[in-house]
Design a protein around this motif. Structure first.
Motif, mmCIF file in Angstrom:
data_model
loop_
_atom_site.group_PDB
_atom_site.id
_atom_site.type_symbol
_atom_site.label_atom_id
_atom_site.label_comp_id
_atom_site.label_asym_id
_atom_site.label_seq_id
_atom_site.Cartn_x
_atom_site.Cartn_y
_atom_site.Cartn_z
ATOM 1 N N ARG A 1 23.472 35.089 11.193
ATOM 2 C CA ARG A 1 24.062 34.928 12.180
ATOM 3 C C ARG A 1 24.858 35.858 12.600
ATOM 4 O O ARG A 1 25.697 36.078 12.235
ATOM 5 N N THR B 1 27.888 35.030 14.527
ATOM 6 C CA THR B 1 28.804 33.970 14.757
ATOM 7 C C THR B 1 29.833 35.070 13.680
ATOM 8 O O THR B 1 31.275 35.745 14.188
ATOM 9 N N LEU B 2 29.339 35.733 12.528
ATOM 10 C CA LEU B 2 29.541 37.191 11.756
ATOM 11 C C LEU B 2 30.422 38.134 12.974
ATOM 12 O O LEU B 2 31.389 38.252 12.039
ATOM 13 N N SER C 1 32.859 37.466 15.021
ATOM 14 C CA SER C 1 34.127 37.157 14.393
ATOM 15 C C SER C 1 34.790 38.421 13.939
ATOM 16 O O SER C 1 36.082 37.830 14.831
ATOM 17 N N LEU D 1 38.509 39.277 15.450
ATOM 18 C CA LEU D 1 39.551 40.216 14.677
ATOM 19 C C LEU D 1 39.774 40.952 14.486
ATOM 20 O O LEU D 1 40.460 42.433 14.187
ATOM 21 N N ARG E 1 20.983 38.723 -0.423
ATOM 22 C CA ARG E 1 21.856 36.582 -0.157
ATOM 23 C C ARG E 1 20.320 36.301 1.031
ATOM 24 O O ARG E 1 21.036 36.537 2.052
ATOM 25 N N ARG F 1 20.822 29.655 6.930
ATOM 26 C CA ARG F 1 21.600 28.921 8.220
ATOM 27 C C ARG F 1 20.646 29.266 9.449
ATOM 28 O O ARG F 1 20.646 30.523 10.052
ATOM 29 N N PHE G 1 34.818 29.362 14.221
ATOM 30 C CA PHE G 1 33.404 28.761 14.250
ATOM 31 C C PHE G 1 32.356 27.658 13.426
ATOM 32 O O PHE G 1 32.880 27.529 12.481
ATOM 33 N N ASP H 1 30.525 26.876 11.588
ATOM 34 C CA ASP H 1 29.202 27.634 10.110
ATOM 35 C C ASP H 1 30.346 28.675 9.186
ATOM 36 O O ASP H 1 30.460 28.836 8.498
ATOM 37 N N GLY H 2 31.370 28.551 9.562
ATOM 38 C CA GLY H 2 32.582 28.948 9.435
ATOM 39 C C GLY H 2 32.901 30.610 9.242
ATOM 40 O O GLY H 2 33.352 31.219 10.042
ATOM 41 N N ALA H 3 31.401 31.414 9.683
ATOM 42 C CA ALA H 3 30.989 32.839 10.034
ATOM 43 C C ALA H 3 31.516 33.839 8.558
ATOM 44 O O ALA H 3 32.722 34.772 9.446
ATOM 45 N N LEU H 4 32.359 33.252 7.435
ATOM 46 C CA LEU H 4 32.484 33.780 6.868
ATOM 47 C C LEU H 4 31.894 35.146 6.458
ATOM 48 O O LEU H 4 31.535 35.262 6.276
ATOM 49 N N PHE H 5 32.856 36.076 6.093
ATOM 50 C CA PHE H 5 31.558 37.508 6.308
ATOM 51 C C PHE H 5 31.204 37.331 4.337
ATOM 52 O O PHE H 5 32.163 37.240 3.525
ATOM 53 N N PRO H 6 30.250 36.871 4.038
ATOM 54 C CA PRO H 6 29.519 37.001 2.678
ATOM 55 C C PRO H 6 30.238 37.902 1.449
ATOM 56 O O PRO H 6 30.063 37.392 0.181
ATOM 57 N N GLN I 1 35.778 25.840 3.248
ATOM 58 C CA GLN I 1 35.013 27.351 3.589
ATOM 59 C C GLN I 1 35.869 27.299 5.202
ATOM 60 O O GLN I 1 36.515 27.838 6.121
ATOM 61 N N ARG J 1 42.034 32.702 7.866
ATOM 62 C CA ARG J 1 41.500 33.920 8.902
ATOM 63 C C ARG J 1 41.810 34.605 10.312
ATOM 64 O O ARG J 1 42.193 35.245 10.571
ATOM 65 N N ALA J 2 41.251 33.314 11.105
ATOM 66 C CA ALA J 2 41.862 33.025 12.475
ATOM 67 C C ALA J 2 43.475 32.744 12.764
ATOM 68 O O ALA J 2 43.704 34.296 13.520
#
Lengths: 521, 354
Positions: free
Chosen positions: A163, A165-166, A169, A173, A260, A264, B102, B104-109, B156, B163-164
């Motif tokens: 994705r 967006t990762l 983001s 940040l 993982r 998506r 975003f 989809d959240g776009a959290l770092f998995p 999420q 985070r933002a």
């Protein structure tokens, strides 16, 4: 009595078949270990003799795996994530080393260093004598150049499904491009880099042709040299290779387990990293990789081939036989391999059976065990089994060796094909079309065709390039392009090496294009 | 006054009278085709603006232009009075102090909730105390050691918000933040998020294709279509005084009728309607009537086709002289097939010269 019609083949029959298949695939490995135990009078002594080659094998394989991982990942990042000019073209060009068997690459490299060769000429221009290319460093460099695509392909595929967006983001940040790659992108690539570099490790462990030509004493070279005179050493070394291969396969399965899955879908393309003033440097880098991995060897082969053709020294008629042999042996192997593994794929995908799982491990093990080891195993098995000795150096045994060695490549694709026909689809076609045969022809086969073809294609491609098993198992007087190239090189006929190698490269390029690149775009 | 302001905000550019974001005549697109044309919008400090439009209307492109994730073709984007995108200027996203949530959240998995939040706080001295602040703000304290894969969709998105917000961005951008959630949760989370945004007092832009959501969360709403920002205003403004018939239809159900101007009123098939439109008598005029501006009585001129019953009210579909109209009412009860007369209840009727 439930309303469901009886399936074509029952679960139990599939299980039985899979057990038999698993045994066939595991047999060469088991046989080698048993034989080693019987043959070697003093295991301690033969083992201590093997420590050197074992160490060299591990050293070479780990160095190659490490550099291929770094090179493959860096190139994957450059072609998918930066504004490198002509990135799409580079993506194809950088995969091309796959069409060159590594022993052909080594032969081309050595031929280019010989008087009259490409590198010899280039170095002569600046007044340097060609170095003697032997031992660890040339083997390491050469194998790296021919194995990095095994990392490049899966890693760039992973990068493309990641994705965006990762990374976006992370940038928002406050992370720089470099920090984002290290902290965010790389952890997502970890498992595919690990799995593919283990594959490279396996490839380097079983490598025979290139290390033989470059004179680096690994286990495969010892096995080949001692296979007639000192069977104890030969089989002990083969056993070590089997053990090494099994460790790697186990590690690979664990690496894959940690993957993982990110299902998506990507919605849009990522904004590319702007290379700016670093563009010429980046171009020089990918350009030199493409030169050493593909262009250089090909030009070197062309130079020798042209020279031979101009001098009228090439007997093209003599090449027809090996080319035909290569083609039909490859086709028969690939068709057979697909047919043999398809029932196992059905069992694995539709029934999730434990027996199937075990059989699939045996099939993957067949790929991990070097072709040379499968070959000596089959040689001694046929020679030492009273009723089977007539099979020694016959075509069916050669085909069997290929199928055992490359069947796992067809298995992955076959599983994908079976998955392409989901249960709901089969159920709804069952409600609409009562005839099983017509269902298979109109629903199952059209959906599975492309997957099965690509699996067969991978087997075909590998078979074309195979050398050590062919050298040991081919019937007397039966030669393929690979053995032809090998023979010509040993006799010092570089011009013939050039012509037959170009022939082989053309054949495998055509196949790679049909099976890999055309799908990728 | 000016002294006090200076002591609060040491940087002059951040003073209260400068909009948080100024978008001036921005055009942007991918590979030549403009996806966004000539958009102009000021986001005041502490204000929340929703960008509403159908998919592909350019609202996400506008958001990405502010973040620096898309290069703009012309115009300027300023944040706190400083040009970040413009002719010859493109400040890198990581240097804009912009937060983004975003879809989809776009959290770092591979990082825990806490590590995700700390990601943007590397260069902040008070990282740990800021972490506990935002954890408290978003009620995530209990989840701080969990990996994103183990959280629900709503959790999420709360982590993504935390985070933002953590590095105290100058502006927060939210790109369809609730669209991946199921209906009930979506309403609950958008209320939580609205409260958090107000509590923090941050300037924010929320992109959505859902009219309810845009109206509920935005102090003002910008309506977009086909790359153009058509109208910006308060939710009531947009609903009662839409700039175009398309905006009228997009922000709510609209019965569109055509009539003739006569003495400052419009003669339509359902009767005379008062409009505030300066048009000569006899000219043809388009008007929009909301379903709740119509009422039904037993009669003869129209027929009830169907009804959808919602509890708090019901929506009827009526055919009046071969024109289909929607009527929303909580009082009358009619069955399909019954004949009724329509009457205009009152309120503002937007009108345009046809």
């Amino acid at each position: 009595m439930t309303g469901q019609p009886a399936p074509l083949v029952t679960h139990k029959r599939l299980d039985l078949y899979s057990v038999a298949l698993g045994v066939v695939f595991a047999l060469p490995g088991i046989f080698v270990v048993v034989r080693a135990a019987q043959l070697s009078g003093d295991i301690g002594e033969t083992l201590s003799e093997s420590v050197g080659p074992l160490g060299r094998t591990i050293l070479l394989a780990s160095s190659v795996a490490a550099t291929a991982a770094v090179l493959g990942t860096a190139l994957a990042w450059m072609v998918t994530r930066t504004d490198l000019p002509a990135a799409r073209t580079w993506k194809i060009v950088l995969v091309l080393p796959l069409v060159l068997p590594s022993f052909v690459g080594a032969a081309a490299f050595l031929a280019s260093l010989a008087p009259g060769g490409l590198l010899h000429g280039l170095l002569g221009l600046i007044g340097i004598d060609s170095p003697r290319a032997r031992g660890f460093w040339p083997s390491w460099a050469l194998l790296t150049m021919f194995t990095y695509p095994y990392v490049l392909l899966p890693v760039s595929a992973r990068l493309e499904t990641l994705r965006p967006t990762l990374e976006e983001s992370a940038r928002l940040l406050g992370s720089s491009a470099g920090h984002t790659f290290r902290r965010v992108t790389l952890p997502q690539l970890r498992s595919s880099i690990l799995a593919s570099s283990l594959l490279v490790f396996l490839y380097a462990v079983s490598e025979f042709g290139a290390v033989q030509l470059l004179g680096y004493d690994t286990l495969t070279r010892v096995i080949f040299a001692t296979r007639l005179a000192d069977r104890g050493t030969s089989f002990t070394s083969a056993t070590l290779l089997v053990v090494l291969a099994l460790i790697v396969v186990a590690a690979e399965r664990r690496a894959r387990g940690g993957d993982r899955v990110d299902d998506r879908a990507r919605s849009r393309s990522t904004q590319l990293v702007h290379l700016g003033t670093k563009t010429p440097m980046a171009l020089a880098f990918v350009g030199s990789v493409a030169f050493f991995g593909f262009v250089g060897p090909i030009v070197s082969l062309i130079i020798w081939a042209t020279r031979g053709v101009l001098d009228n020294r090439i007997n093209f008629a003599a090449l027809v036989g090996p080319a035909v042999n290569t083609a039909y042996t490859g086709v028969v192997t690939s068709v057979l391999a697909v047919i043999m593994v398809l029932p196992l794929a059905v069992l694995l995908v539709r029934h999730r059976s434990r027996t199937g799982k075990a059989a699939s491990i045996a099939v993957v093990g067949g790929f991990a065990v070097p072709g040379l080891v499968i070959a000596i195993s089959l040689v001694f098995w046929t020679l030492n089994t009273p009723l089977l000795s007539r099979l020694y150096q016959t075509w069916p045994v050669l085909i069997l060796a290929y199928v055992i060695h490359f069947g796992s490549q067809a298995l992955g694709a076959a599983e994908g094909s079976v998955r392409a026909v989901p249960t709901t689809l089969r159920e709804s076609s069952q409600l609409l079309e009562p005839s099983l045969l017509r269902r298979i022809l109109r629903v199952d086969f059209p959906l599975m065709r492309s997957g099965l073809a690509s699996g067969g294609g991978l087997v075909l491609l590998s078979t074309l390039k195979e050398l050590p098993a062919t050298l040991l198992l081919a019937p007397i007087g039966f030669s393929t392009l690979a053995t032809e190239i090998w023979g010509s090189y040993e006799d010092g006929f570089y011009a013939e090496v050039g012509v037959s190698a170009l022939f082989l490269v053309a054949l495998s390029t055509l196949l790679t294009w049909l099976l890999v690149l055309r799908r990728a775009t | 006054m000016s002294l006090r302001r200076r002591s609060q905000r040491p940087t002059g550019a951040d003073s209260l009278d400068v909009p948080a974001v100024q978008i001036d005549a921005v055009t942007a697109g991918y590979g030549g085709l403009p996806v966004l044309t000539d958009a102009t919008l000021d986001l005041q400090r502490g204000e929340t603006v929703s960008l509403l439009g159908p998919s592909g209307c350019g609202k996400t492109t506008l958001l990405r232009s502010i973040a620096g994730l898309t290069q703009i073709a012309s115009g300027t984007v300023s944040i706190s009075g400083k040009v970040v995108s413009g002719p010859g200027v493109h400040l890198a996203p990581e240097r804009r102090h912009v937060g983004m949530v975003f879809q989809d959240g776009a959290l770092f998995p591979h990082l825990t909730v806490q590590e995700n939040i700390l990601f943007g706080l590397r260069h902040h001295e008070s990282g740990e105390s800021r972490l506990s602040d935002v954890l408290e703000l978003t009620a995530l304290g209990d989840l701080k050691d969990r990996l994103p894969g183990t959280l629900s969709g709503g959790q999420q998105q709360r982590v993504a918000l935390a985070r933002a917000l953590a590095p105290r961005p100058r502006v927060l951008l939210l790109d369809e933040p609730f669209s991946a959630l199921d209906a009930g949760l979506r309403v609950q989370l958008r209320r939580e998020v609205r409260d958090i945004l107000h509590e923090v007092g941050i300037s924010s832009i929320v992109v959505t294709h859902d009219q309810d959501e845009a109206f509920a969360i935005g102090d003002r709403v910008g309506v977009m279509n086909k790359g153009h920002l058509l109208q910006v205003g308060s939710p009531a403004d947009l609903y009662e005084r839409p700039a175009t018939p398309w905006v009228a239809g997009f922000v709510g159900e609209a019965n569109e009728l055509v009539g003739q101007m006569s003495n400052g009123r419009v003669m339509t098939p359902i009767g005379e309607l008062p409009v505030s439109l300066d048009a000569p008598d006899g000219s043809s005029v388009r008007v929009v009537i909301r379903p709740e501006q119509l009422a039904m009585v037993s009669g003869n001129s129209s027929v009830v086709n169907s009804l959808e019953y919602f509890g708090h009210d019901a929506r009827y579909e009526i055919t009046h002289e071969s024109v289909k109209l929607g009527v929303r009412t909580s009082t009358a009860h009619f069955e399909p097939g019954e004949r009724v007369d329509l009457k205009f209840v009152g309120g503002i009727v937007p009108a345009w010269i046809a």
